[in-house]
Design a protein around this motif. Structure first.
Motif, short mmCIF file in Angstrom:
data_model
loop_
_atom_site.label_atom_id
_atom_site.label_comp_id
_atom_site.label_asym_id
_atom_site.label_seq_id
_atom_site.Cartn_x
_atom_site.Cartn_y
_atom_site.Cartn_z
N ASN A 42 0.92 -1.13 0.03
CA ASN A 42 -0.04 -0.04 0.01
C ASN A 42 0.89 1.17 0.04
N TYR A 43 2.15 1.15 -0.24
CA TYR A 43 3.05 2.26 -0.15
C TYR A 43 3.43 2.79 -1.67
N THR A 44 3.58 4.05 -1.65
CA THR A 44 3.94 4.66 -3.06
C THR A 44 5.35 5.25 -2.88
N THR A 46 7.34 7.59 -4.22
CA THR A 46 7.46 8.52 -4.85
C THR A 46 7.49 10.01 -3.85
N GLY A 81 3.95 11.04 -3.42
CA GLY A 81 2.82 10.07 -2.95
C GLY A 81 3.25 9.48 -1.72
N SER A 122 0.56 8.21 1.07
CA SER A 122 0.35 6.66 1.15
C SER A 122 0.42 6.21 2.56
N ASP A 127 12.70 11.54 -5.75
CA ASP A 127 12.01 10.41 -6.29
C ASP A 127 13.14 9.32 -6.26
#
Length: 397
Positions: free
Chosen positions: A58-60, A62, A65, A69, A178
């Motif tokens: 469930n982790y993003t 970036t 995000g 997240s 990023d």
């Protein structure tokens, strides 16, 4: 064995090997509570892997995000707050138990022959866990995460010649972003499973070399040992219950012990926090880093604090293992633990004012313990044992 278990064991001796290497495995009777820490580490490692897998789904990774997240995990994912809290608490208590495990090995001479390989694997595990913990600390992309990555990048950039290149390689640019998150997410995820493999190798080396014990004397006679089950499984079980109570107390009642309020704010490159400091388990090494006036010297000293552990078996050549039987070395170990704790406090106070001198003195003793005290005490004990042997030979004649 009969039936399916007998058929399987004849082709793949899993059951019989488990009985031999775990259930019937002889353990010294004299083992104390410190030998239950290994079981605690194993259980927490499994918990960290399971909770980490759920969080990673469930982790993003970036810059735009990541923080959102993590907030979504805590607020929208069913029991997400519990998963993340368990993961954070597990990381802190895992490092705490690992430090206890390490100092127990130093105190009782667990690094001495024939356990050198066991010790080297254990120190490698410590290094891997620290790198994994740092990568995980950056992933939430809060204020402390961002500036922690920035400080780490600047420390790497202090390496003469190739420092700027290594810094750009680590950060993926001129500042954390990023690429930094992507690198650290992959590193965190990959090293977690690498640690599991090295733990298996560590256990295999333990079963080849055999466990140490507080007396420092090998358990040669059958009456000096007990089978691992049920005697030590019960002791490990009791240790796990106590550890679980501490885990639950920190998780539900004292969460501020393992979390930084500043990290609940999204990363802001334009606003530097008043106090940039790592998690508590990195504070001693942060104290070493800041105690040295030179950036590169501080980096070498802080990394060297781990590297010196790899050569410990060859610095301490005395056949006497346990500090119980080594009065001078026992005092040195007490001083080592105190210096490690003082370095943590010095790092907490950013090595300013009187803490600068405390940090420098503690750093000096840390290295003196390994590079001076260990060889000198070993030489003295070896000479005393050789003299005693000569006296006994003379008396026999």
């Amino acid at each position: 064995m009969t039936g399916f278990s007998g058929w399987l064991d004849a082709r793949l001796p899993v059951v019989s090997a488990f009985r031999t290497e775990y259930i019937r495995f002889p353990m010294p009777r004299s083992l104390n509570a410190l030998w239950t820490v290994g079981a605690m580490l194993t259980v927490v490692l499994v918990l960290m892997l399971l909770s980490g897998l759920a969080l990673a789904m469930n982790y993003t990774p970036t810059a735009a995000g990541a923080f959102a997240s993590v907030e979504a995990i805590e607020r929208r994912l069913p029991a997400g707050w519990l998963l993340r809290s368990m993961h954070m608490t597990g990381a802190s208590l895992f490092l705490a138990a690992l430090y206890v495990h390490l100092f127990r090995g130093l105190y009782y001479g667990s690094y001495k022959a024939p356990r050198e390989v066991l010790w080297l694997i254990g120190v490698a595990l410590l290094a891997m866990v620290m790198v994994t913990a740092f990568a995980g600390y950056v992933l939430p992309w809060g204020q402390m995460s961002y500036w922690g990555a920035d400080v780490a990048g600047k420390a790497i950039g202090a390496v003469p010649g190739i420092g700027p290149f290594l810094e750009r390689l680590f950060l993926g640019g001129d500042q954390p972003g990023d690429v930094t998150l992507h690198h650290l997410f992959v590193l965190h995820f990959t090293l977690a499973f690498g640690i599991v493999g090295i733990v298996g190798l560590h256990l295999a080396a333990l079963h080849v070399a055999g466990p140490g014990n507080p007396t420092g004397l090998p358990a040669k006679e059958p009456e000096q040992t007990l089978p691992f089950h049920p005697y030590f499984t019960v002791k490990d079980g009791l240790g796990l219950v106590v550890f679980a109570l501490i885990f639950a107390a920190v998780l539900f009642f004292f969460p501020t012990l393992i979390s930084e309020p500043e990290n609940y704010r999204p990363a802001n490159p334009l606003h530097t926090p008043a106090d940039i400091e790592p998690e508590w388990y990195f504070l001693p090494f942060y104290g070493i880093l800041q105690s040295i006036p030179s950036k590169f010297g501080g980096l070498v000293a802080s990394v060297g604090a781990i590297l010196v552990l790899f050569i410990t078996p060859w610095l301490d050549t005395s056949p006497i293992r346990s500090a119980r039987n080594r009065p001078v070395y026992r005092i040195g170990m007490i001083a080592l633990v105190m210096s490690f704790i003082l370095l943590g406090f010095a790092g907490k106070h950013h090595v300013e004012g009187a803490w600068l001198y405390v940090g420098q003195l503690a750093t000096l003793y840390y290295y003196l313990h390994f590079l001076v005290l260990m060889p000198l005490v070993s030489r003295r004990e070896n000479a005393a044992l050789a003299y005693g042997s000569m006296i006994r030979v003379g008396d026999a004649r």
